[in-house]
Design an enzyme around this catalytic site. Structure first.
Site, PDB file in Angstrom:
ATOM      1  N   HIS A   1       8.778 -37.206 -16.712  1.00 30.30           N
ATOM      2  CA  HIS A   1       8.329 -37.591 -15.368  1.00 30.30           C
ATOM      3  C   HIS A   1       7.000 -36.915 -15.016  1.00 30.30           C
ATOM      4  O   HIS A   1       6.757 -36.603 -13.852  1.00 30.30           O
ATOM      5  CB  HIS A   1       9.406 -37.251 -14.340  1.00 30.30           C
ATOM      6  CG  HIS A   1      10.664 -38.035 -14.520  1.00 30.30           C
ATOM      7  ND1 HIS A   1      10.857 -39.294 -14.004  1.00 30.30           N
ATOM      8  CD2 HIS A   1      11.800 -37.742 -15.223  1.00 30.30           C
ATOM      9  CE1 HIS A   1      12.048 -39.742 -14.347  1.00 30.30           C
ATOM     10  NE2 HIS A   1      12.640 -38.828 -15.091  1.00 30.30           N
TER      11      HIS A   1
ATOM     12  N   ARG B   1       2.775   0.499  -6.866  1.00 36.19           N
ATOM     13  CA  ARG B   1       2.869  -0.514  -5.819  1.00 36.19           C
ATOM     14  C   ARG B   1       1.673  -1.460  -5.823  1.00 36.19           C
ATOM     15  O   ARG B   1       1.694  -2.497  -5.167  1.00 36.19           O
ATOM     16  CB  ARG B   1       2.983   0.177  -4.447  1.00 36.19           C
ATOM     17  CG  ARG B   1       4.245   1.003  -4.313  1.00 36.19           C
ATOM     18  CD  ARG B   1       4.219   1.876  -3.080  1.00 36.19           C
ATOM     19  NE  ARG B   1       4.353   1.111  -1.859  1.00 36.19           N
ATOM     20  CZ  ARG B   1       5.497   0.849  -1.259  1.00 36.19           C
ATOM     21  NH1 ARG B   1       6.618   1.253  -1.801  1.00 36.19           N
ATOM     22  NH2 ARG B   1       5.543   0.170  -0.131  1.00 36.19           N
TER      23      ARG B   1
ATOM     24  N   TRP C   1      -4.090  -2.035  -0.690  1.00 36.52           N
ATOM     25  CA  TRP C   1      -4.080  -3.353  -1.313  1.00 36.52           C
ATOM     26  C   TRP C   1      -4.689  -4.298  -0.289  1.00 36.52           C
ATOM     27  O   TRP C   1      -4.146  -4.497   0.797  1.00 36.52           O
ATOM     28  CB  TRP C   1      -2.648  -3.744  -1.650  1.00 36.52           C
ATOM     29  CG  TRP C   1      -2.499  -4.982  -2.489  1.00 36.52           C
ATOM     30  CD1 TRP C   1      -2.708  -5.104  -3.822  1.00 36.52           C
ATOM     31  CD2 TRP C   1      -2.064  -6.270  -2.030  1.00 36.52           C
ATOM     32  NE1 TRP C   1      -2.435  -6.380  -4.241  1.00 36.52           N
ATOM     33  CE2 TRP C   1      -2.037  -7.121  -3.163  1.00 36.52           C
ATOM     34  CE3 TRP C   1      -1.695  -6.791  -0.798  1.00 36.52           C
ATOM     35  CZ2 TRP C   1      -1.655  -8.451  -3.086  1.00 36.52           C
ATOM     36  CZ3 TRP C   1      -1.315  -8.121  -0.725  1.00 36.52           C
ATOM     37  CH2 TRP C   1      -1.299  -8.937  -1.858  1.00 36.52           C
TER      38      TRP C   1
ATOM     39  N   CYS D   1       0.829  -1.192   0.000  1.00 32.57           N
ATOM     40  CA  CYS D   1       0.000   0.000   0.000  1.00 32.57           C
ATOM     41  C   CYS D   1       0.870   1.251   0.000  1.00 32.57           C
ATOM     42  O   CYS D   1       2.040   1.219   0.334  1.00 32.57           O
ATOM     43  CB  CYS D   1      -0.899   0.001   1.234  1.00 32.57           C
ATOM     44  SG  CYS D   1      -1.761  -1.543   1.522  1.00 32.57           S
TER      45      CYS D   1
ATOM     46  N   GLU E   1       2.734 -13.044 -14.408  1.00 34.96           N
ATOM     47  CA  GLU E   1       2.514 -11.796 -13.682  1.00 34.96           C
ATOM     48  C   GLU E   1       1.762 -10.771 -14.527  1.00 34.96           C
ATOM     49  O   GLU E   1       0.825 -10.136 -14.045  1.00 34.96           O
ATOM     50  CB  GLU E   1       3.855 -11.187 -13.253  1.00 34.96           C
ATOM     51  CG  GLU E   1       4.471 -11.790 -12.015  1.00 34.96           C
ATOM     52  CD  GLU E   1       5.765 -11.113 -11.643  1.00 34.96           C
ATOM     53  OE1 GLU E   1       5.997 -10.887 -10.441  1.00 34.96           O
ATOM     54  OE2 GLU E   1       6.568 -10.809 -12.550  1.00 34.96           O
TER      55      GLU E   1
ATOM     56  N   GLU F   1      12.106 -17.808 -14.036  1.00 34.06           N
ATOM     57  CA  GLU F   1      11.891 -16.362 -14.060  1.00 34.06           C
ATOM     58  C   GLU F   1      11.040 -15.949 -15.255  1.00 34.06           C
ATOM     59  O   GLU F   1      10.145 -15.107 -15.140  1.00 34.06           O
ATOM     60  CB  GLU F   1      13.233 -15.637 -14.081  1.00 34.06           C
ATOM     61  CG  GLU F   1      13.149 -14.138 -14.282  1.00 34.06           C
ATOM     62  CD  GLU F   1      12.315 -13.405 -13.239  1.00 34.06           C
ATOM     63  OE1 GLU F   1      11.942 -12.249 -13.493  1.00 34.06           O
ATOM     64  OE2 GLU F   1      12.013 -13.989 -12.167  1.00 34.06           O
TER      65      GLU F   1
ATOM     66  N   LYS G   1       7.403 -14.015 -15.150  1.00 34.78           N
ATOM     67  CA  LYS G   1       7.126 -12.746 -15.827  1.00 34.78           C
ATOM     68  C   LYS G   1       5.848 -12.846 -16.648  1.00 34.78           C
ATOM     69  O   LYS G   1       5.012 -11.949 -16.639  1.00 34.78           O
ATOM     70  CB  LYS G   1       8.291 -12.356 -16.746  1.00 34.78           C
ATOM     71  CG  LYS G   1       9.443 -11.730 -16.049  1.00 34.78           C
ATOM     72  CD  LYS G   1       9.112 -10.362 -15.509  1.00 34.78           C
ATOM     73  CE  LYS G   1       9.619 -10.124 -14.129  1.00 34.78           C
ATOM     74  NZ  LYS G   1       9.493 -11.021 -13.062  1.00 34.78           N
TER      75      LYS G   1
ATOM     76  N   LYS H   1       4.219  -4.204  -5.620  1.00 35.73           N
ATOM     77  CA  LYS H   1       5.643  -4.109  -5.926  1.00 35.73           C
ATOM     78  C   LYS H   1       6.504  -4.608  -4.778  1.00 35.73           C
ATOM     79  O   LYS H   1       7.428  -5.392  -4.971  1.00 35.73           O
ATOM     80  CB  LYS H   1       6.010  -2.661  -6.261  1.00 35.73           C
ATOM     81  CG  LYS H   1       7.482  -2.461  -6.608  1.00 35.73           C
ATOM     82  CD  LYS H   1       7.865  -3.231  -7.837  1.00 35.73           C
ATOM     83  CE  LYS H   1       9.312  -3.021  -8.231  1.00 35.73           C
ATOM     84  NZ  LYS H   1       9.724  -3.901  -9.323  1.00 35.73           N
TER      85      LYS H   1
ATOM     86  N   ASN I   1       0.073   0.834   6.613  1.00 38.87           N
ATOM     87  CA  ASN I   1       0.603  -0.283   5.836  1.00 38.87           C
ATOM     88  C   ASN I   1       1.062  -1.355   6.803  1.00 38.87           C
ATOM     89  O   ASN I   1       1.631  -1.049   7.846  1.00 38.87           O
ATOM     90  CB  ASN I   1       1.807   0.143   4.987  1.00 38.87           C
ATOM     91  CG  ASN I   1       1.425   1.020   3.823  1.00 38.87           C
ATOM     92  OD1 ASN I   1       0.252   1.235   3.546  1.00 38.87           O
ATOM     93  ND2 ASN I   1       2.423   1.546   3.136  1.00 38.87           N
ATOM     94  N   GLY I   2       0.852  -2.614   6.451  1.00 36.23           N
ATOM     95  CA  GLY I   2       1.286  -3.705   7.308  1.00 36.23           C
ATOM     96  C   GLY I   2       0.114  -4.530   7.785  1.00 36.23           C
ATOM     97  O   GLY I   2      -0.990  -4.451   7.241  1.00 36.23           O
TER      98      GLY I   2
END
Length: 609
Positions: free
Chosen positions: A504, A27, A75, A2, A488, A481, A485, A604, A101-102
């Site tokens: 497998h 963010r 958020w 946030c 996301e 990675e 991406k 973020k 925030n938190g």
């Protein structure tokens, strides 16, 4: 996560707050709001679900006048995104407003206690308990009240507070969540991250854990948890507002992909003299005695850590583990003598990585931090002397790009340094690697020329529903990675597999119409990789391969589409290959009409567990 912004001064607070929130919108958020102290000393709150444009419309329809205020982009954690759950939150009387925030871990117990004291809750959030708690504890002095509240709040928090009984002051407090304050003549500023302040000042104070800040038109006071005044330590931010803006690019993500040649150069330049390893805070004796290295990180940084594991084990011959930071401290890892923990974080505020770092220190491990954000919590916990900065510059897009390549570059440089110090890497081989590192930025710039080709491929493939990424050795780390991406920013289901694992289980998912993206940069496993691609194509799946020019002739027969990157050292080829894979994810997201810079449900900097 946030975003928090606060202001006190002569200007219209609502305008300053909204402008600051826009700077923090990268963010990720799902609601926004402001609280402003009006000219009569009354708090006016405006908040709404949705984007900042909706808050702007609300402020146009129902303006708030006043020169002191706090703002927030939320958020959702506790409670769904809604007007009621949006910040700021107030107490029953509406005289105290809070942004936060938190996570307050004991919010349920506090809620029951406060309801017994007469508090009536309007939201589902943990944050609202802070406003009611401050009202319950208030003794005419908000500074004193905040210090008392610290003993009752469990969890992480960065808090901004307004009180109508002290209208000429703006209060803030933090514990495990970042908070930045600043002041200049007649004005005070508060934010959860530096970009919100850069249009006003580049001299900022990073509040420490359990400190309380008091902002007024006269300046900034900082008080520790014992009520003792502290001298604010100002830090000058080197990058300016233009560095945090799009600079003519359609999206921050695209801009930051194009900034990677410069970022790679900035990371390498301070460590470019082979044999001079003073930048690495390990003596030769310590390096030779190392028995094990553990790397902890989350998300993209974790994938850079996996690349680091391969490099450290092969170049420096040190057994290395890579742990997802959120798992590290809960598995009670054994930590012995002559062991090193490396924590990797772009923001330096990643809650799980910070917790893992603290756990390792508690168990007696030596620690090293790799970070992009100067003055962040992780760098302070590790100590500046034990921190390696990547100098990638501000990264605004939620999906990390230049942080990844610079973190990976840093891991390879550490492996080279330790290899030389431990005599497991010849000076001739080290010199060849360093020469390739010097050439890497220009080759990265050349690789950016593939963007047009990738736009064409993405426009044809954007309707796919599933994409698989495969690779061997370090290319498997790259595949993880690349898959992250794509999922996301484009919301496509994408998954990475070690190519040798196809038979497998994953091969059962392959059929005509499936897309497999193959990372093929390692000559040592080329024959095995080509055999895996034959298996893929035999099931009717389409192959998009990325490889260096030297391998292109051999790879081309097994690929429906081939992306060729410049030749470089095999350890650095995955860094170059990351660039077209980032561009592929970006182009796929644009073709699918996705919000590239602010993907849904993502933030973020994950500053809560």
């Amino acid at each position: 996560m946030c975003g928090i912004v606060g202001y006190i001064g002569p200007k219209k607070a609502a305008d300053v707050l909204v402008n600051g929130l826009e700077r923090l919108s990268y963010r990720g958020y799902d609601s926004a709001g402001v609280a402003v102290m009006d000219e009569k000393g009354r708090l006016a709150v405006r908040k709404t679900k949705g984007k900042l444009e909706q808050l702007k419309r609300l402020l146009e329809e129902s303006p708030v006048d006043g020169c002191t205020g706090i703002g927030h982009t939320r958020w959702a954690t506790h409670g769904e995104p809604s007007d009621l759950n949006a910040h700021p939150h107030t107490d029953v009387k509406g005289g105290i407003a809070v942004v936060h925030n938190g996570i307050i871990e004991n919010h349920e117990a506090l809620r029951k206690h406060l309801e017994g004291c007469g508090a009536v809750f309007a939201s589902q959030t943990d944050t609202e308990v802070i406003a009611h708690l401050l009202n319950e504890l208030y003794d005419g002095d908000m500074l004193h009240t905040l210090l008392r509240a610290q003993g009752m709040l469990q969890g992480s928090y960065a808090i901004g507070v307004l009180c109508d009984r002290e209208p000429d002051q703006l209060f803030c407090m933090r514990c495990d969540s970042p908070l930045v304050a600043a002041c200049r003549e007649g004005e005070g500023f508060l934010a959860s991250d530096v970009p919100a302040l850069l249009s006003h000042t580049r001299d900022v104070v990073f509040l420490q854990d359990r400190q309380v800040g008091v902002l007024s038109r006269q300046g900034l006071r900082v008080i520790d948890e014992y009520g003792q005044a502290c001298e604010p330590s100002f830090f000058h931010v080197e990058w300016d507002q233009s560095s945090a803006e799009k600079g003519g690019f359609a999206h921050y993500m695209l801009k930051e992909i194009h900034e990677q040649p410069t970022a790679l150069q900035n990371t390498f330049a301070p460590r470019s003299r082979l044999g001079d390893f003073q930048w690495l805070p390990l003596s030769e004796d310590t390096a030779c005695r190392l028995r094990r290295i553990t790397i902890v990180a989350c998300g993209t940084a974790y994938h850079a850590g996996v690349m680091g594991k391969y490099a450290l084990e092969q170049l420096a011959r040190i057994p290395t583990e890579v742990d997802i930071a959120s798992e590290y401290r809960y598995r009670q890892p054994p930590v012995g003598e002559n062991e090193l923990l490396i924590a990797i974080s772009q923001s330096g505020e990643t809650a799980d990585t910070l917790a893992a770092l603290r756990e390792a220190k508690r168990r007696g491990a030596s620690v090293l931090a790799i970070c992009n954000a100067v003055g962040s919590t992780i760098t302070r916990e590790a100590g500046e002397e034990n921190t390696l900065y990547t100098y990638a510059g501000p990264e605004i897009a939620v999906a990390s790009t230049k942080a990844y390549v610079t973190q990976t570059e840093m891991m390879i440089m550490i492996a080279v340094a330790l290899g030389v110090m431990r005599n497991t890497l010849s000076m001739e081989r080290a010199e060849a690697l360093y020469q390739s590192l010097r050439e890497l930025p220009s080759k990265a710039a050349d690789t950016l020329g593939l963007e047009g080709r990738l736009q064409q491929i993405a426009s044809r493939m954007s309707s796919r529903k599933h994409v698989f990424f495969v690779g061997r050795s370090v290319d498997y780390a790259l595949s993880m990675e690349a898959a992250l991406k794509l999922k996301e920013v484009s919301y496509l289901f994408s998954e990475a597999y070690a190519a040798g694992e196809l038979k497998h289980g994953p091969i059962a998912l392959l059929k005509p119409g499936r897309l497999v993206v193959a990372c093929v940069t390692q000559p040592r496993v080329l024959e095995k990789m080509l055999a895996n691609l034959q298996e893929v194509r035999a099931r009717g799946a389409e192959v998009l391969a990325v490889c260096p020019d030297a391998l292109a002739q051999q790879v081309r027969p097994q690929a429906d589409e081939l992306i060729v990157i410049p030749d470089t050292d095999e350890w650095l080829a995955p860094l170059l290959a990351a660039i077209p894979l980032q561009l592929f994810a970006y182009c796929m997201a644009v073709a699918r009409g996705c919000d590239v810079d602010q993907p849904r449900n993502l933030a973020k900097s994950v500053t809560v567990e």
